[in-house]
Motif scaffolding. Structure first.
Motif, mmCIF file in Angstrom:
data_model
loop_
_atom_site.group_PDB
_atom_site.id
_atom_site.type_symbol
_atom_site.label_atom_id
_atom_site.label_comp_id
_atom_site.label_asym_id
_atom_site.label_seq_id
_atom_site.Cartn_x
_atom_site.Cartn_y
_atom_site.Cartn_z
ATOM 1 N N GLY A 179 62.015 18.962 132.959
ATOM 2 C CA GLY A 179 63.097 19.304 133.540
ATOM 3 C C GLY A 179 63.659 18.143 133.990
ATOM 4 N N LEU A 180 63.133 17.180 133.909
ATOM 5 C CA LEU A 180 64.017 15.810 134.264
ATOM 6 C C LEU A 180 64.710 15.414 132.947
ATOM 7 N N ASN A 181 64.281 15.548 131.827
ATOM 8 C CA ASN A 181 64.658 15.574 130.975
ATOM 9 C C ASN A 181 65.065 16.827 129.835
ATOM 10 N N PRO A 182 65.967 18.269 130.121
ATOM 11 C CA PRO A 182 66.151 19.293 129.452
ATOM 12 C C PRO A 182 66.756 18.894 128.719
ATOM 13 N N THR A 183 66.588 20.603 127.510
ATOM 14 C CA THR A 183 67.222 19.971 126.082
ATOM 15 C C THR A 183 68.276 21.125 125.961
ATOM 16 N N GLU A 184 69.173 20.881 125.584
ATOM 17 C CA GLU A 184 70.284 21.988 125.318
ATOM 18 C C GLU A 184 70.110 23.583 125.035
ATOM 19 N N ARG A 185 68.259 23.983 124.594
ATOM 20 C CA ARG A 185 68.184 24.754 124.147
ATOM 21 C C ARG A 185 67.759 25.834 125.328
ATOM 22 N N ARG A 186 68.095 24.616 126.549
ATOM 23 C CA ARG A 186 66.848 25.706 127.444
ATOM 24 C C ARG A 186 67.768 26.888 127.727
ATOM 25 N N ASN A 187 67.099 28.239 127.909
ATOM 26 C CA ASN A 187 66.757 29.519 128.185
ATOM 27 C C ASN A 187 67.894 29.797 127.583
ATOM 28 N N GLN A 188 68.287 29.890 126.246
ATOM 29 C CA GLN A 188 69.103 29.917 125.720
ATOM 30 C C GLN A 188 68.556 31.147 124.424
ATOM 31 N N TYR A 189 67.822 31.894 124.984
ATOM 32 C CA TYR A 189 67.248 32.621 123.931
ATOM 33 C C TYR A 189 66.484 34.267 124.288
ATOM 34 N N LEU A 190 66.738 34.904 123.799
ATOM 35 C CA LEU A 190 66.145 36.212 123.394
ATOM 36 C C LEU A 190 64.747 36.759 123.606
ATOM 37 N N VAL A 191 63.171 35.963 124.018
ATOM 38 C CA VAL A 191 61.916 36.059 123.839
ATOM 39 C C VAL A 191 61.219 37.017 123.753
ATOM 40 N N LEU A 192 61.670 37.887 122.153
ATOM 41 C CA LEU A 192 60.545 38.776 121.381
ATOM 42 C C LEU A 192 58.954 37.684 121.661
ATOM 43 N N TYR A 193 57.933 38.772 122.827
ATOM 44 C CA TYR A 193 56.747 38.388 123.016
ATOM 45 C C TYR A 193 55.631 38.822 122.475
ATOM 46 N N ILE A 194 54.734 38.771 121.160
ATOM 47 C CA ILE A 194 53.940 39.840 121.203
ATOM 48 C C ILE A 194 52.268 39.453 121.184
ATOM 49 N N ASN A 195 51.584 40.044 121.488
ATOM 50 C CA ASN A 195 49.860 38.987 121.406
ATOM 51 C C ASN A 195 49.356 40.747 121.026
ATOM 52 N N PHE A 196 48.290 40.016 119.763
ATOM 53 C CA PHE A 196 47.443 40.426 118.810
ATOM 54 C C PHE A 196 46.193 40.524 119.093
ATOM 55 N N SER A 197 45.821 40.573 120.334
ATOM 56 C CA SER A 197 44.858 40.239 120.726
ATOM 57 C C SER A 197 43.063 41.518 121.008
ATOM 58 N N ASN A 198 44.034 42.415 120.643
ATOM 59 C CA ASN A 198 43.537 43.753 121.085
ATOM 60 C C ASN A 198 44.068 45.259 120.114
ATOM 61 N N LEU A 199 43.399 44.349 118.830
ATOM 62 C CA LEU A 199 44.216 45.673 118.022
ATOM 63 C C LEU A 199 43.342 46.218 117.932
ATOM 64 N N VAL A 200 42.312 47.270 117.239
ATOM 65 C CA VAL A 200 40.876 47.993 116.909
ATOM 66 C C VAL A 200 41.034 47.799 115.714
ATOM 67 N N VAL A 201 40.274 47.483 115.792
ATOM 68 C CA VAL A 201 39.333 47.320 113.770
ATOM 69 C C VAL A 201 38.658 48.347 113.631
ATOM 70 N N SER A 202 37.991 48.543 113.826
ATOM 71 C CA SER A 202 36.202 49.289 114.015
ATOM 72 C C SER A 202 36.193 51.007 113.381
ATOM 73 N N GLU A 203 37.656 51.202 113.967
ATOM 74 C CA GLU A 203 37.706 52.717 113.664
ATOM 75 C C GLU A 203 38.458 53.229 112.424
ATOM 76 N N GLY A 204 38.945 52.113 111.374
ATOM 77 C CA GLY A 204 39.572 52.732 110.386
ATOM 78 C C GLY A 204 40.588 52.549 110.349
ATOM 79 N N LYS A 205 41.455 52.702 109.607
ATOM 80 C CA LYS A 205 42.869 51.918 109.093
ATOM 81 C C LYS A 205 43.814 52.668 109.194
ATOM 82 N N GLU A 206 43.736 54.021 110.047
ATOM 83 C CA GLU A 206 44.619 54.837 110.382
ATOM 84 C C GLU A 206 45.356 54.543 111.775
ATOM 85 N N ARG A 207 43.623 54.341 112.740
ATOM 86 C CA ARG A 207 43.456 53.881 114.153
ATOM 87 C C ARG A 207 44.388 52.278 113.873
#
Length: 565
Positions: free
Chosen positions: A77-105
């Protein structure tokens, strides 16, 4: 007083709701000086999600008006960079994928995860888009991510893609033994690799930055041919302390919560260092870091209850580690596990990425995997070799519990019972070994011939350690004092401090049946060692408890002598 941010991984919540925040924002500047497509791994519960939330808030174009509120007193905050607040951020979290019910699931859950993130992205940045319904008929992660990239490219804005838990599903698949599904989805034309290829294509257009995190490089080799654009920062010196707390930060936190008004500050620091410190992620760095989640768990407990927690390892973290442990111990390298349980170090080359097809072929893969998971850390280096050791006491208990489980599976003996509980309590409160002596003799006498194969001093030591790890003592193996290394030093668990009057210094000796005539010689040698330990100033200053000195001699496979100095 600020609230303890235990379990809180939302940066905006921490900043707006008076939680303590340990400032890691200077690493935004450091990361910007690295190539823009970055890969970074750290153990479970090491603050990855909070860090990602922080950089998401910093770069999000929609958070420009909140910049002062969220970052005003932080480094960035005291030393901001030129890129601050310059992006559309896509956040993906893969922590809850289902792995126990086969490939299709699995594919369905993968698609739904990406689609959900994409819809959230469109809703968040709807003012920039003309076609709001672009995803209505979309199916498949590859198609969805391609449409999001194409749509963003029409806005003249840049994308920052953040992927958390990139390897979570792979770890689960390997842990449960489903390698076939892993190969199917990660192969050259596999579903997951195709998804990452599409992201790579986007870097030629509007995808300007990528940051990917996980707990192991388990998929890195398999992804490389389709996604060979990321720089792996995991072992770099300049980000060694990016996650976790260094000693200065721990001291600052303890002062913030006025721990020095409840306990001696230096004692608490010393104890926390033993329990939760020790992690080193770069061979070029000297500063070790504490596990942040475990540290906050400990601090929250002593603030609330004015006493140390009974369990030094948070049960939530313990569950996570056990999942990883199942995967790591698929190697079935019991000799390495035994060495680690006994406090020995392991020399290895560090493997930076794994190919599952060859993963179980080499010892260094096993040791490297334990390192990435936080179950080992760098103790030292020698030429191109890494000398690995268990980082702290909390992690060591996981190995000990693993040994107990495997030992009980093989021997059908129950290590924990009321007689053992009473025996250890009697040692702690009354300084008496009668019950323990009886218990040990009974235990060894009923071991099967299979259990007693290759029985030696190390075997005795591992059994003894297993007796004490869930009790009121902390087990110190190979405790260094001026007179040598104590086989086992039982120091008090401060959660039970008021019940403990005695700590124990234990020296172990083993004599083969064919050499039992050496008993007196071995006994005198052991008693002499205990006498040296008794003169140790380091041991004297370890605590204010009375010390008892015990020599345990096992002769052959059945006979036990316990001699108190």
């Amino acid at each position: 007083m600020k609230k303890v941010p235990y379990g809180i991984s939302n940066f905006q919540t921490i900043r707006e709701q008076n939680y303590l925040y340990v400032d890691k924002s200077k690493y935004i500047e450091i990361l910007e000086n690295e190539p823009p497509y970055q890969f970074f791994i750290r153990p479970r519960k090491f603050g990855k999600s909070l860090f990602l939330s922080m950089i998401e808030n910093y770069y999000d174009i929609n958070k420009a008006e909140k910049f002062e509120e969220l970052f005003k007193d932080l480094y960035i905050g005291l030393n901001p960079t030129e890129r601050r607040n310059q992006y559309l951020v896509l956040y993906i979290n893969f922590s809850n994928l289902v792995v126990s019910e086969g490939k299709e699931r699995f594919i369905e859950s993968f698609d739904n995860c990406v689609l959900s993130a994409a819809k959230e992205f469109l809703a968040k940045y709807d003012k920039f888009f003309q076609d709001k319904d672009i995803l209505n008929e979309s199916k498949g992660a590859e198609i969805v991510i391609n449409k999001i990239i194409s749509l963003t490219n029409t806005t003249n804005k840049k994308m920052f893609i953040i992927i958390d838990e990139y390897d979570n599903f792979a770890n689960d698949l390997i842990s449960c033994g489903n390698k076939n599904l892993y190969y199917e989805v990660i192969s050259s034309e596999g579903y997951v690799r195709t998804f990452y290829k599409t992201i790579k294509t986007g870097t030629a257009f509007c995808v300007e930055r990528i940051f990917i995190t996980g707990v192991s490089p388990i998929m890195l080799d398999d992804l490389t041919s389709g996604f060979n654009i990321t720089i792996n920062l995991t072992l770099e010196n300049n980000v060694n302390e990016m996650l976790g707390f260094n000693e200065e930060e721990i001291r600052s936190i303890l002062k913030e919560y006025k721990i020095d008004e409840m306990f001696d500050l230096e004692t608490v620091l010393k104890d926390m260092k033993k329990y939760y410190d020790g992690y080193l992620f770069s061979k070029f760095s000297k500063n070790r870091v504490y596990n942040p989640s475990l540290s906050l768990y400990f601090i929250q407990n002593i603030i609330k209850n004015k006493v140390y927690p009974e369990n030094l390892l948070d049960m939530n973290i313990k569950t996570d580690y056990r999942k990883l442990e199942n995967m790591a111990f698929n190697f079935r390298d019991e000799e390495i596990v035994k060495k680690l349980i006994l406090g020995e170090e392991i020399s290895t080359k560090l493997v930076e990425k794994f190919n599952l097809e060859y993963m179980y072929d080499k010892k260094e893969n096993f040791v490297s995997l334990l390192y990435y998971m936080g179950m080992l850390t760098i103790h030292n280096t020698y030429f191109d070799k890494y000398i690995m050791a268990i980082p702290n006491y909390a992690v060591r208990t996981i190995y000990w519990e693993y040994f107990i489980e495997k030992f009980q599976e093989k021997s059908k003996l129950l290590v924990e019972d009321e007689m053992l509980f009473d025996a250890v309590n009697n040692m702690a409160s009354n300084g008496k070994i009668t019950l323990f002596n009886e218990y040990l003799k009974n235990f060894i006498s009923v071991l099967s011939n299979r259990d007693l194969m290759q029985f030696n001093e190390k075997s005795v030591k591992m059994i003894l350690i297993s007796f004490f790890i869930n009790g009121i003592y902390l087990v110190n193996s190979e405790f260094e004092v001026e007179g040598g290394y104590i086989d086992i030093f039982l120091s008090s668990n401060k959660a039970y401090d008021k019940y403990i009057n005695y700590e124990w210094v234990i020296e172990l000796k083993y004599i083969k049946e064919s050499e039992k005539d050496k008993f007196e010689e071995v006994k005198n040698q052991g008693l002499e060692q205990l006498q040296r330990y008794k003169c140790s100033s380091k041991l004297e200053h370890a605590s204010n408890k009375s010390k008892k000195y015990l020599l345990i001699i096992v002769i052959g496979k059945k006979h036990v002598e316990c001699i108190e100095l």
